[in-house]
Write a protein that holds these residues in place. Structure first.
Motif, short mmCIF file in Angstrom:
data_model
loop_
_atom_site.label_atom_id
_atom_site.label_comp_id
_atom_site.label_asym_id
_atom_site.label_seq_id
_atom_site.Cartn_x
_atom_site.Cartn_y
_atom_site.Cartn_z
N SER A 1 37.14 40.40 35.38
CA SER A 1 37.72 41.53 36.23
C SER A 1 37.23 41.23 37.65
O SER A 1 36.34 40.24 38.02
N THR B 1 35.80 43.35 39.60
CA THR B 1 34.52 43.94 39.69
C THR B 1 33.33 42.93 39.30
O THR B 1 32.44 42.59 39.98
N CYS C 1 36.82 51.39 46.78
CA CYS C 1 36.67 51.81 45.41
C CYS C 1 35.30 51.71 44.93
O CYS C 1 34.76 50.92 45.25
N ALA D 1 34.05 50.16 42.59
CA ALA D 1 33.67 48.64 42.19
C ALA D 1 32.79 47.93 43.21
O ALA D 1 31.97 47.28 42.69
N LEU D 2 32.88 48.51 44.32
CA LEU D 2 32.19 47.74 45.51
C LEU D 2 30.59 48.06 45.24
O LEU D 2 29.68 47.50 45.19
N VAL E 1 37.35 44.54 52.50
CA VAL E 1 38.43 44.84 51.72
C VAL E 1 39.53 44.60 52.67
O VAL E 1 39.73 45.39 53.75
N ASP F 1 37.16 40.89 49.78
CA ASP F 1 37.79 41.42 48.58
C ASP F 1 39.17 41.23 48.74
O ASP F 1 39.94 42.10 49.60
N CYS G 1 41.39 41.70 46.12
CA CYS G 1 42.17 42.41 45.29
C CYS G 1 43.65 43.13 45.39
O CYS G 1 44.28 43.12 44.57
N GLN G 2 43.76 43.17 46.72
CA GLN G 2 44.89 43.92 47.09
C GLN G 2 45.68 43.12 48.06
O GLN G 2 46.90 43.58 48.60
N SER H 1 41.63 40.36 41.77
CA SER H 1 41.56 41.29 40.74
C SER H 1 43.07 40.79 39.89
O SER H 1 43.99 40.98 40.97
N TYR I 1 43.91 43.09 37.61
CA TYR I 1 44.17 44.45 36.92
C TYR I 1 45.79 44.88 36.84
O TYR I 1 46.31 44.45 37.59
C1 LIG Z 1 40.86 46.82 41.84
C2 LIG Z 1 40.02 46.48 42.83
C3 LIG Z 1 38.75 45.95 42.57
C4 LIG Z 1 37.97 46.13 41.09
O1 LIG Z 1 39.13 45.04 40.40
P1 LIG Z 1 38.74 45.15 38.62
O2 LIG Z 1 39.59 44.05 38.14
O3 LIG Z 1 39.53 46.54 38.55
O4 LIG Z 1 37.35 45.16 38.30
C5 LIG Z 1 37.85 46.05 43.58
N1 LIG Z 1 38.05 46.05 45.02
C6 LIG Z 1 39.21 46.35 45.21
C7 LIG Z 1 39.77 46.69 46.73
C8 LIG Z 1 40.29 46.65 44.39
O5 LIG Z 1 41.56 47.02 44.84
#
Ligand SMILES: *Cc1c(COP(=O)(O)O)cnc(C)c1O
Length: 352
Positions: A56, A58, A83, A85-86, A127, A149, A151-152, A173, A175
């Motif tokens: 993941s 996270t 989020c 997760a941080l 982020v 980060d 992830c986005q 990520s 997800y």
């Molecule tokens: C989705 C996301 C996470 C966590 O990723 P997961 O795969 O859901 O654990 C962390 N930081 C940001 C900015 C995210 O958008």
């Protein structure tokens, strides 16, 4: 009326299905060749370094912080508008999160507020909020060990460089709501071989000669095959999302605005509209729902990290205001032209 136009939906093509099916037929479905291929893809995309795929985003954040040397209560600056997760990753690594406000236009960590809100921070998580570039270079210049980060923002670039190459490590990520997905999944990338090796060592406990506390944070080849298949069309996905954003920007009423961004090659993970006040925001949410459009509040007030840690909201005015005045519109690669038209017409006809 047919259901709402979904706010987000993974786009699964016949090629994605075939890629997963090939893994199912192969007889090896755990971490294997497809995971290796995914890691090689990231080494090429980022222009070198090493990559470690995990379960993941996270898990990737935790491993990046741990690899960077976060432990013993080390202070890690984090943007409050993100989020939980941080927080989880910082605590898991043994660090102390120091929550910082964001800038009201980009939604990213306010680098000018760092010295005031996070004195003594050695590390930071930057982020790239909803695809908009965070000021990573300035954070690095302040001497912080930065985990980007991403992830986005997968697929986004700044001055020709993919986002994620500026800090000490980058995490991704996969997800279900992200740009490219395997249902779940994450990845750590770094130019520092020590960080990558530490992540590789930790993600797998079985069959090791020397015992050390480790975990099981592996990705399966089924997930990796789906992710690899989607990565092969990433630039197309970016262009489709950008085109949808342009359509919304053309029709949006003047009293609304959008998240600012200096990323020329932006990945629009979310299209977030800013209303002038909370009442107009609530009216916009109601109006879009009546028009059959699934919208969400991208980060609710209770989700702000300073609220989770019971810190005084007065220290975080920009994030508080964003939580009360934003709406996220559907923007994903699987949207039909009719759906995009429905959303943009509804947007253009909104009157508070
Ligand atoms: C989705 C996301 C996470 C966590 O990723 P997961 O795969 O859901 O654990 C962390 N930081 C940001 C900015 C995210 O958008």
């Amino acid at each position: 009326m047919a259901g709402l136009i979904p706010h987000n939906q993974p786009q699964i093509t016949p090629e994605d299905r075939e890629a997963v099916d090939a893994v199912l037929r192969s007889g090896w479905i755990a971490q294997g060749e497809q995971v290796l291929r995914l890691e090689q893809h990231f080494v090429e995309r980022m222009g070198g370094g090493g990559a470690c795929a995990v379960a993941s985003g996270t898990a990737a954040l935790f491993l990046a912080l741990r690899g960077l040397g976060v432990r013993g209560g080390a202070r890690v600056a984090v943007p409050t508008y993100s989020c939980s997760a941080l927080l989880n990753a910082v605590f898991m690594a043994g660090g102390s999160p120091i929550v910082v406000d964001v800038t009201p236009d980009t939604f990213c960590l306010d680098v000018d507020g760092l010295a005031r809100q996070a004195p003594g921070a050695e590390f930071a998580i930057a982020v790239h909020a909803f695809g908009a570039a965070a000021p990573v270079r300035r954070m690095v210049e302040q001497g912080l060990g930065v985990v980007e980060d991403c992830c986005q923002c997968l697929g986004g670039a700044l001055s020709g460089e993919p986002l994620g190459t500026c800090g000490a490590a980058a995490v991704f990520s996969f997800y279900a709501t992200k740009i490219v997905t395997g249902g779940q999944g994450g990845l750590v990338w770094s130019r520092n071989p020590g960080i990558v090796e530490a992540a590789r060592d930790y993600r797998q406990f079985d069959g090791r000669e020397r015992y050390e506390p480790r975990f099981n944070l592996q990705m399966t080849d089924m997930q990796a095959a789906m992710i690899n298949s989607q990565l092969s069309r990433l630039e197309r996905i970016r262009c489709v999302r950008e085109e949808i954003a342009r359509t919304y920007l053309r029709t949006m009423p003047e009293f609304l605005s959008v998240q600012a961004d200096r990323t020329p090659q932006r990945m629009w993970q979310r299209f977030v509209v800013l209303a002038p006040d909370p009442l107009v925001r609530d009216a916009l949410l109601k109006h879009m729902k009546e028009r059959g459009v699934g919208c969400i509040v991208p980060v609710e007030r209770f989700e702000l990290l300073h609220r989770y840690l019971a810190l005084d909201p007065e220290g975080y005015p920009a994030a508080e205001r964003l939580a009360d005045t934003t709406v996220s519109l559907p923007i994903h690669a699987g949207m039909t032209a009719a759906e995009v038209a429905t959303v943009s017409t509804a947007l253009s006809e909104f009157e508070p």
